[in-house]
Motif scaffolding. Structure first.
Motif, short mmCIF file in Angstrom:
data_model
loop_
_atom_site.label_atom_id
_atom_site.label_comp_id
_atom_site.label_asym_id
_atom_site.label_seq_id
_atom_site.Cartn_x
_atom_site.Cartn_y
_atom_site.Cartn_z
N GLN B 5 24.73 -35.39 -95.66
CA GLN B 5 24.10 -35.85 -95.78
C GLN B 5 23.64 -35.76 -94.13
O GLN B 5 24.79 -35.31 -92.95
N GLN B 6 23.16 -35.72 -93.17
CA GLN B 6 22.75 -35.50 -91.49
C GLN B 6 22.27 -36.43 -91.40
O GLN B 6 20.90 -37.15 -92.16
N SER B 7 22.44 -37.12 -89.89
CA SER B 7 22.10 -38.20 -89.54
C SER B 7 21.82 -37.95 -87.76
O SER B 7 22.85 -37.54 -87.33
N PRO B 8 20.92 -38.75 -87.59
CA PRO B 8 19.73 -39.17 -87.74
C PRO B 8 18.88 -37.63 -88.01
O PRO B 8 19.46 -36.41 -87.98
N ALA B 9 17.66 -38.41 -88.82
CA ALA B 9 16.36 -36.95 -89.81
C ALA B 9 16.19 -36.15 -88.42
O ALA B 9 15.16 -35.00 -88.08
N GLN B 22 25.70 -36.17 -86.42
CA GLN B 22 26.48 -36.59 -87.81
C GLN B 22 26.12 -35.71 -88.93
O GLN B 22 25.34 -35.40 -89.18
N CYS B 23 27.36 -36.13 -89.64
CA CYS B 23 27.41 -35.00 -91.07
C CYS B 23 28.72 -35.81 -92.11
O CYS B 23 29.68 -35.94 -91.31
N SER B 71 30.88 -34.41 -86.26
CA SER B 71 29.87 -34.48 -85.60
C SER B 71 30.01 -33.35 -84.54
O SER B 71 30.48 -32.27 -84.41
N THR B 103 19.10 -32.05 -88.59
CA THR B 103 18.40 -33.11 -86.95
C THR B 103 17.50 -32.30 -86.83
O THR B 103 18.02 -30.99 -85.95
#
Lengths: 114, 109
Positions: B5-9, B22-23, B71, B103
């Motif tokens: 999951q990565q954020s933000p998109a 972030q991951c 990160s 991202t």
């Protein structure tokens, strides 16, 4: 960084025909990979090749797919026969060995099946 | 289930701003690698960071294995940093990398 070369950069082929994608991995690397990326979608693992053998393959690696690296030549991905859903960018990658796992990618071959 | 999951998109920056990507992983892994990809372009390896903190130029990655996260910090962003940043992990020995969705970073003057 180390370069992985892919030939051709773009290939258009009629559905049902055979296509071979070529990859020249980093010269001293031992592990080779193919990945598939459909436009706008996630990069997905296809197959991992080491010491002349397929080590691991994903469910995307259909029976129509095959890989080989004849002595000293290109690492190839062959699709026979091709289907419309095979249209994607195929990336070749390589890594040095089992303890230095940094992976280096080529620029990809854009395959369009019509 | 998305294993990475990565954020933000997506992220919009003004030139010279810093950014933190972030991951997170659904399973434990011993291989984490960050990549950069331009539209239609190859993946460029930015940092291979299975654990701890690693720096390369303006990029710093911190991976905390027991918390299953990594990160990527971009300092003093430049317009040429625009593109998609991908986080990837290896699930098991001899398997390939599993990628996040990325991202998308846009840097404006």
């Amino acid at each position: 960084g180390p370069k992985v070369l892919q030939i051709p950069s773009h290939q258009i082929i009629d559905m049902g025909q055979m296509v071979t994608l070529n990859c020249d991995p980093v010269s001293n690397h031992l592990y080779f990979y193919w990945y598939k990326q459909i436009l706008g979608q996630q990069m997905e693992f296809l197959v991992n090749f080491y010491n002349g053998k397929v080590m691991e393959k994903s469910k995307l690696f259909k029976d129509q797919f095959s890989v080989e690296r004849p002595d000293g030549s290109y690492f190839t991905l062959k699709i026979q026969p091709t289907a419309l859903e095979d249209s994607a960018v195929y990336f070749c990658a390589s890594s040095l060995n089992s303890w230095d796992k940094e992976v280096f990618f080529g620029k990809g071959t854009r395959l369009t099946v019509v | 289930e998305q294993q990475v999951q990565q954020s933000p998109a997506s992220l919009v920056l003004q030139e010279a701003e810093n950014a933190e990507l972030q991951c997170s992983f659904s399973i434990f892994t011993n291989q984490v690698q960050w990549f950069y990809q331009r539209p239609g372009g190859r993946l460029v390896s930015l940092l291979y960071n299975p654990s701890g903190t690693k720096q390369s130029g303006r990029l710093t990655s911190t991976t905390v294995i027991k918390e299953r996260r990594s990160s990527l910090h971009i300092s003093s962003s430049q317009i040429t940093d625009s593109g998609t940043y991908l986080c990837a992990m290896e699930r098991n020995y001899a398997q390939g990398l599993t990628f996040g969705l990325g991202t998308r970073v846009s840097v404006f003057p």
